[in-house]
Scaffold this motif. Structure first.
Motif, PDB file in Angstrom:
ATOM      1  N   GLU A   6      -7.445  -2.665   3.227  1.00 51.33           N
ATOM      2  CA  GLU A   6      -7.191  -1.935   1.855  1.00 51.33           C
ATOM      3  C   GLU A   6      -6.847  -3.056   0.688  1.00 51.33           C
ATOM      4  O   GLU A   6      -6.448  -4.175   1.253  1.00 51.33           O
ATOM      5  CB  GLU A   6      -5.993  -0.964   2.198  1.00 51.33           C
ATOM      6  CG  GLU A   6      -4.906  -1.327   2.932  1.00 51.33           C
ATOM      7  CD  GLU A   6      -4.109  -2.524   2.767  1.00 51.33           C
ATOM      8  OE1 GLU A   6      -3.661  -2.630   1.438  1.00 51.33           O
ATOM      9  OE2 GLU A   6      -3.665  -3.294   3.587  1.00 51.33           O
ATOM     10  N   SER A  55      -1.392   8.089   3.531  1.00 53.04           N
ATOM     11  CA  SER A  55      -1.320   6.996   4.445  1.00 53.04           C
ATOM     12  C   SER A  55      -1.394   7.398   5.696  1.00 53.04           C
ATOM     13  O   SER A  55      -0.653   6.626   6.700  1.00 53.04           O
ATOM     14  CB  SER A  55       0.227   5.990   4.080  1.00 53.04           C
ATOM     15  OG  SER A  55       0.159   5.985   2.618  1.00 53.04           O
ATOM     16  N   VAL A 111       0.546  -5.136   8.958  1.00 58.33           N
ATOM     17  CA  VAL A 111       0.365  -5.357   7.296  1.00 58.33           C
ATOM     18  C   VAL A 111       1.515  -5.822   6.637  1.00 58.33           C
ATOM     19  O   VAL A 111       1.646  -6.567   5.770  1.00 58.33           O
ATOM     20  CB  VAL A 111      -0.153  -4.082   6.459  1.00 58.33           C
ATOM     21  CG1 VAL A 111      -0.174  -4.300   5.135  1.00 58.33           C
ATOM     22  CG2 VAL A 111      -1.684  -3.828   6.850  1.00 58.33           C
ATOM     23  N   THR A 150      -5.539  -0.861   8.756  1.00 56.75           N
ATOM     24  CA  THR A 150      -4.268  -0.407   8.043  1.00 56.75           C
ATOM     25  C   THR A 150      -3.280  -0.030   9.056  1.00 56.75           C
ATOM     26  O   THR A 150      -2.442   0.895   9.161  1.00 56.75           O
ATOM     27  CB  THR A 150      -4.695   0.846   7.021  1.00 56.75           C
ATOM     28  OG1 THR A 150      -5.064   1.728   7.749  1.00 56.75           O
ATOM     29  CG2 THR A 150      -5.458   0.119   5.805  1.00 56.75           C
ATOM     30  N   SER A 205       0.826  -1.164   0.215  1.00 57.58           N
ATOM     31  CA  SER A 205      -0.026  -0.060   0.041  1.00 57.58           C
ATOM     32  C   SER A 205       0.985   1.269  -0.044  1.00 57.58           C
ATOM     33  O   SER A 205       0.642   2.346  -0.516  1.00 57.58           O
ATOM     34  CB  SER A 205      -0.708  -0.030   1.252  1.00 57.58           C
ATOM     35  OG  SER A 205      -1.886  -1.066   1.074  1.00 57.58           O
ATOM     36  N   TYR A 215      -4.635   3.227  -3.181  1.00 55.63           N
ATOM     37  CA  TYR A 215      -3.120   4.027  -2.540  1.00 55.63           C
ATOM     38  C   TYR A 215      -2.469   4.758  -3.761  1.00 55.63           C
ATOM     39  O   TYR A 215      -2.035   5.757  -3.346  1.00 55.63           O
ATOM     40  CB  TYR A 215      -2.431   3.058  -1.795  1.00 55.63           C
ATOM     41  CG  TYR A 215      -2.857   2.960  -0.481  1.00 55.63           C
ATOM     42  CD1 TYR A 215      -2.269   3.808   0.673  1.00 55.63           C
ATOM     43  CD2 TYR A 215      -3.882   2.027  -0.138  1.00 55.63           C
ATOM     44  CE1 TYR A 215      -2.606   3.394   1.916  1.00 55.63           C
ATOM     45  CE2 TYR A 215      -4.457   1.965   1.174  1.00 55.63           C
ATOM     46  CZ  TYR A 215      -3.507   2.692   2.007  1.00 55.63           C
ATOM     47  OH  TYR A 215      -4.239   2.550   3.626  1.00 55.63           O
TER      48      TYR A 215
END
Length: 337
Positions: free
Chosen positions: A258, A127, A237, A232, A55, A274
């Motif tokens: 995501e 982000s 992740v 997230t 991402s 993203y």
């Protein structure tokens, strides 16, 4: 003869005055042509990112693409903190010492580190899920003097996700794994708790301090829950493969925050693109570098849209009971198999 000399002198003086006016107009035009005074400049951008995962990497690619499309000559210096908070400060301090023209902060820790390092160099972030709660900006419409950006959490994403789980996994115990040291994650977990109030769901939390703890946390919580939901959280992740393995072994649906996590084996998400939020952040950077706007002139933005995306292959591996209406409601991850 004297009369001719006088006339020639007058003509010569007129020509000199016209030339001077022409030069003056050229200079004025150059300085007021929407930042053309910076034409030919090579901009140096420091890009700081808490860790490497799909991402964040897509956001950085989108950011780069926006500056490329704008035709700016840019030198990028990408630095990853490898998940270590101490590295975040070092990276930001080095960018300030290098006197970069702008800092691209790709994650909440990176944005905070950059903001603590400088109040002079422009910063654009993405982000980041909760810039207000993290103390990056006072409000979405009140960016800082030198910082603005695009968040990576649509206002309805967590609410939609919790409603999806409540509807299709009614009465489920939902496992949450996150890094309690990351404000980005804490704010999302708080939002999950709020969204779950009044539903049939119960929540079970496990926190981790580093990526090495993720697999053990997943194995522990899997014995207690019916669904796993990974927000997230950058740390979790980045180690999502281990969570996917547990979900498949234990036949537990894995909901993720995501789309890029779907490619690693998540089952479903109400996600954003993203690359697109990175691109929009890049457009903000272009306006700043051209001198058209200051960061304080650009409100912080939410992503434009979210969508339900399902990984059918992951659904099968995790033993998810299929609902025919998903064929109409969702988009599906394309796989090579």
């Amino acid at each position: 003869m004297r009369k001719r000399i006088i006339i020639l002198c007058m003509l010569l003086m007129s020509l000199i005055m016209l030339g001077a006016c022409g030069n003056s107009e050229d200079k004025a035009g150059g300085s007021s042509n929407g930042g053309s005074s910076k034409k030919g400049k090579t901009f140096k951008i420091g890009a700081t990112q808490i860790v490497e995962h799909p991402s964040l990497d897509q956001a950085y690619k989108g950011f780069q693409e926006a500056l490329k499309d704008a035709g700016l000559d840019v030198e990028f210096d990408l630095q990853s903190a490898q998940g270590e908070q101490n590295n975040v400060k070092t990276i930001a301090d080095n960018f300030v010492a290098d006197n970069v023209d702008l800092i691209f902060a790709n994650s909440t820790p990176s944005a905070l580190g950059a903001l603590q390092a400088t109040d002079q160099i422009p910063i654009v972030f993405t982000s980041v899920s909760d810039p207000v709660g993290a103390g990056i900006v006072e409000a979405m419409d009140q960016p800082g003097d030198n910082i603005t950006g695009v968040v990576d959490l649509h206002p309805e994403a967590i609410k939609e996700t919790v409603q999806f789980i409540d509807k299709y996994f009614n009465g489920a115990n939902v496992g949450l794994i996150y890094n309690a040291g990351e404000q980005n994650s804490v704010s999302q977990i708080d939002a999950v708790k709020e969204a779950a109030e009044g539903t049939s769901l119960t929540l079970t939390e496990r926190t981790v301090a580093n990526t090495a703890e993720v697999q053990q946390a997943a194995m522990t919580v899997a014995s207690e829950v019916d669904v796993l939901y990974i927000v997230t959280d950058n740390m979790v992740v980045s180690a999502l493969d281990s969570v996917v393995g547990v979900a498949e072994d234990q036949k537990i649906p894995l909901i993720v925050g995501e789309p890029d996590s779907l490619e690693k084996g998540g089952f479903a998400t109400f996600g954003i693109d993203y690359f697109k939020i990175g691109y929009r952040t890049g457009e903000m950077a272009v306006e700043i570098l051209k001198g058209e706007k200051d960061p304080s002139d650009i409100p912080v933005e939410y992503p434009k849209e979210i969508k339900l995306i399902i990984n059918k292959e992951a659904a099968e591996k995790q033993g998810v009971e299929w609902h025919d209406e998903w064929d109409e409601l969702a988009e599906f991850l394309e796989t090579n198999e």
